[in-house]
Design a protein around this motif. Structure first.
Motif, PDB file in Angstrom:
ATOM      1  N   GLY A  25       8.524  -9.954  -4.455  1.00 26.73           N
ATOM      2  CA  GLY A  25       7.387 -10.620  -4.601  1.00 26.73           C
ATOM      3  C   GLY A  25       5.650 -10.158  -4.300  1.00 26.73           C
ATOM      4  N   PHE A  26       5.595  -8.956  -4.547  1.00 24.52           N
ATOM      5  CA  PHE A  26       4.129  -8.663  -4.251  1.00 24.52           C
ATOM      6  C   PHE A  26       3.673  -8.880  -5.111  1.00 24.52           C
ATOM      7  N   ASP A  27       1.971  -9.560  -4.394  1.00 24.97           N
ATOM      8  CA  ASP A  27       1.106  -9.706  -5.346  1.00 24.97           C
ATOM      9  C   ASP A  27      -0.182  -8.896  -5.929  1.00 24.97           C
ATOM     10  N   ARG A  28      -0.378  -7.826  -5.585  1.00 25.86           N
ATOM     11  CA  ARG A  28      -1.039  -6.377  -5.691  1.00 25.86           C
ATOM     12  C   ARG A  28      -0.386  -5.499  -4.816  1.00 25.86           C
ATOM     13  N   LEU A  29      -0.327  -4.092  -6.018  1.00 26.87           N
ATOM     14  CA  LEU A  29      -0.487  -2.704  -5.602  1.00 26.87           C
ATOM     15  C   LEU A  29      -1.363  -1.843  -5.230  1.00 26.87           C
ATOM     16  N   VAL A  30      -1.523  -1.154  -3.976  1.00 34.39           N
ATOM     17  CA  VAL A  30      -2.542   0.036  -3.935  1.00 34.39           C
ATOM     18  C   VAL A  30      -2.042   1.431  -4.057  1.00 34.39           C
ATOM     19  N   ASP A  31      -2.487   2.006  -4.967  1.00 33.01           N
ATOM     20  CA  ASP A  31      -2.290   3.000  -4.327  1.00 33.01           C
ATOM     21  C   ASP A  31      -3.083   4.141  -3.186  1.00 33.01           C
ATOM     22  N   ALA A  32      -2.773   4.342  -1.866  1.00 32.24           N
ATOM     23  CA  ALA A  32      -4.380   4.877  -1.556  1.00 32.24           C
ATOM     24  C   ALA A  32      -3.321   6.086  -0.997  1.00 32.24           C
ATOM     25  N   THR A  33      -2.654   6.809  -2.119  1.00 27.75           N
ATOM     26  CA  THR A  33      -2.099   8.186  -1.126  1.00 27.75           C
ATOM     27  C   THR A  33      -3.168   9.782  -1.365  1.00 27.75           C
ATOM     28  N   HIS A  34      -2.650  10.641  -0.752  1.00 27.79           N
ATOM     29  CA  HIS A  34      -3.005  11.682  -1.063  1.00 27.79           C
ATOM     30  C   HIS A  34      -3.530  12.021  -2.440  1.00 27.79           C
ATOM     31  N   PRO A  35      -4.774  12.553  -2.842  1.00 28.12           N
ATOM     32  CA  PRO A  35      -5.428  13.116  -4.227  1.00 28.12           C
ATOM     33  C   PRO A  35      -4.340  14.051  -4.837  1.00 28.12           C
ATOM     34  N   ILE A  79       1.080  -1.176  -0.268  1.00 28.40           N
ATOM     35  CA  ILE A  79       0.181   0.044  -0.055  1.00 28.40           C
ATOM     36  C   ILE A  79       0.779   1.541  -0.451  1.00 28.40           C
ATOM     37  N   LEU A  80       0.532   1.965  -0.346  1.00 27.09           N
ATOM     38  CA  LEU A  80       1.303   3.426  -0.823  1.00 27.09           C
ATOM     39  C   LEU A  80       0.377   4.318  -0.119  1.00 27.09           C
ATOM     40  N   GLY A  81       1.006   4.450   1.663  1.00 24.26           N
ATOM     41  CA  GLY A  81      -0.038   4.820   2.105  1.00 24.26           C
ATOM     42  C   GLY A  81      -0.271   6.752   2.826  1.00 24.26           C
ATOM     43  N   GLY A  82       0.175   6.882   4.071  1.00 22.36           N
ATOM     44  CA  GLY A  82      -0.466   8.381   4.688  1.00 22.36           C
ATOM     45  C   GLY A  82      -1.791   9.307   4.490  1.00 22.36           C
ATOM     46  N   THR A  83      -2.424   7.944   4.157  1.00 22.08           N
ATOM     47  CA  THR A  83      -3.918   9.095   4.425  1.00 22.08           C
ATOM     48  C   THR A  83      -4.322   8.247   5.161  1.00 22.08           C
ATOM     49  N   ALA A  84      -5.808   8.638   6.276  1.00 20.72           N
ATOM     50  CA  ALA A  84      -6.676   7.480   6.460  1.00 20.72           C
ATOM     51  C   ALA A  84      -7.033   6.225   6.117  1.00 20.72           C
ATOM     52  N   GLU A  85      -6.861   6.559   4.832  1.00 20.51           N
ATOM     53  CA  GLU A  85      -8.461   5.377   3.245  1.00 20.51           C
ATOM     54  C   GLU A  85      -7.190   4.774   4.265  1.00 20.51           C
ATOM     55  N   ALA A  86      -6.112   4.686   3.790  1.00 31.24           N
ATOM     56  CA  ALA A  86      -4.635   3.438   3.553  1.00 31.24           C
ATOM     57  C   ALA A  86      -4.460   3.289   4.954  1.00 31.24           C
ATOM     58  N   SER A 120       4.001   1.505   2.420  1.00 33.53           N
ATOM     59  CA  SER A 120       4.923   3.006   2.472  1.00 33.53           C
ATOM     60  C   SER A 120       4.616   4.648   2.769  1.00 33.53           C
ATOM     61  N   LEU A 121       5.008   4.460   3.501  1.00 35.45           N
ATOM     62  CA  LEU A 121       4.802   6.354   4.105  1.00 35.45           C
ATOM     63  C   LEU A 121       5.686   7.080   3.568  1.00 35.45           C
ATOM     64  N   ALA A 122       6.048   6.952   2.186  1.00 37.23           N
ATOM     65  CA  ALA A 122       7.119   7.895   1.502  1.00 37.23           C
ATOM     66  C   ALA A 122       6.941   9.375   1.361  1.00 37.23           C
ATOM     67  N   GLY A 123       7.007  10.346   1.516  1.00 36.68           N
ATOM     68  CA  GLY A 123       6.182  11.423   1.075  1.00 36.68           C
ATOM     69  C   GLY A 123       5.069  11.479   2.405  1.00 36.68           C
ATOM     70  N   ALA A 124       5.024  11.160   2.982  1.00 40.88           N
ATOM     71  CA  ALA A 124       4.152  11.261   4.269  1.00 40.88           C
ATOM     72  C   ALA A 124       4.611  12.257   4.728  1.00 40.88           C
ATOM     73  N   THR A 125       3.967  12.638   6.388  1.00 44.44           N
ATOM     74  CA  THR A 125       4.976  13.154   7.477  1.00 44.44           C
ATOM     75  C   THR A 125       5.727  12.190   8.632  1.00 44.44           C
TER      76      THR A 125
END
Length: 249
Positions: free
Chosen positions: A67-77, A9-16, A33-38
């Motif tokens: 070896g990830f199976d899926r990627l979710v972009d849940a970063t800030h809009p 998960i590319l995160g940093g949001t409440a949804e992530a 991953s919280l790259a780019g978050a606070t």
């Protein structure tokens, strides 16, 4: 029974964070991953990937090497660069990708919105929304680009950020508030009153965590200079956590 997947998960949001918890509960191996978050993010469920990802090449190596199976972009809009990197890296790695984006806010009855492309245009438009003597302009766009406030030295501003601001523009009346949301209606009403807010400059982040300021502006008939979202990444997308959990199944 759902087959466990290895999910990045590319995160940093409440949804992530909510997705990390839900996917972990469903039995998946979740990395965020919280790259780019606070600098002091709230730690999500599962494993945390710290530090910069290294652009498209670095993200591609992470996807294939681990070896990830899926990627979710849940970063800030508004995290355009990370989202663009996710599109290309997923293609290179051959990993299915989905974008999780909360719906944007929409203007309703009683709103005084001015749609703008960025902070610079918001400041250009500001005289149409409020006069300098009306009060302070609440800048809720984060700590970046605050040097642009120098274009309106006749106005007073109140800026609220999570992270510290190293340098404020000289010759401009800026009150800096460091605080972390979410903020409820009562807190925002108090903030608007304390700082005599006469206009709001905000990004259309959507969601409920930062919506109270938009509701208070509506109640008080205060103008909002709303920075439009960049275009969404191509491909699959979802607006709710449960939709992504279903996609994992």
């Amino acid at each position: 029974m759902v087959e466990p997947l290895k999910l990045l998960i590319l995160g940093g949001t409440a949804e992530a964070a909510a997705l990390a918890e839900a996917a972990t509960a469903a039995g998946h191996e979740v990395w965020t991953s919280l790259a780019g978050a606070t600098r002091t993010p709230r730690r999500p469920a599962g494993r945390l990937v710290s530090g910069p990802l290294g652009g498209i090449d670095g993200l591609t190596r992470l996807l294939t090497g681990e070896g990830f199976d899926r990627l979710v972009d849940a970063t800030h809009p508004f995290a355009e660069t990370i989202s663009a990197n996710a599109v290309e890296a997923a293609l290179r790695a051959g990993v299915p990708r989905i974008t999780l984006r909360r719906p944007p806010w929409t203007a309703g009855i009683g709103d005084r919105w001015y749609g703008v492309a960025d902070l610079a245009e918001a400041l250009e438009t500001l005289p149409r929304a409020a006069a300098p003597e009306d009060g302070r302009v609440f800048v809720a766009t984060g700590r970046r680009g605050l040097n642009l406030l120098a274009a309106r030295p006749e106005y007073s501003f109140v800026v609220r950020t999570i992270e510290p601001v190293a340098v404020l523009p000289p010759g401009v009346d800026v009150t800096l508030i460091r605080d972390r949301g979410p903020f409820d209606l009562a807190a925002e009403r108090g903030f608007f009153t304390e700082h005599a807010v006469s206009a709001v400059i905000a990004k259309n982040a959507g969601g409920t965590g930062a919506e109270a300021k938009i509701q208070v502006a509506r109640e008080c008939r205060i103008a909002v200079l709303m920075i439009d979202r960049p275009p969404s990444p191509p491909g699959l997308w979802a607006s709710r956590v449960d939709e992504v959990v279903d996609w994992l199944a």
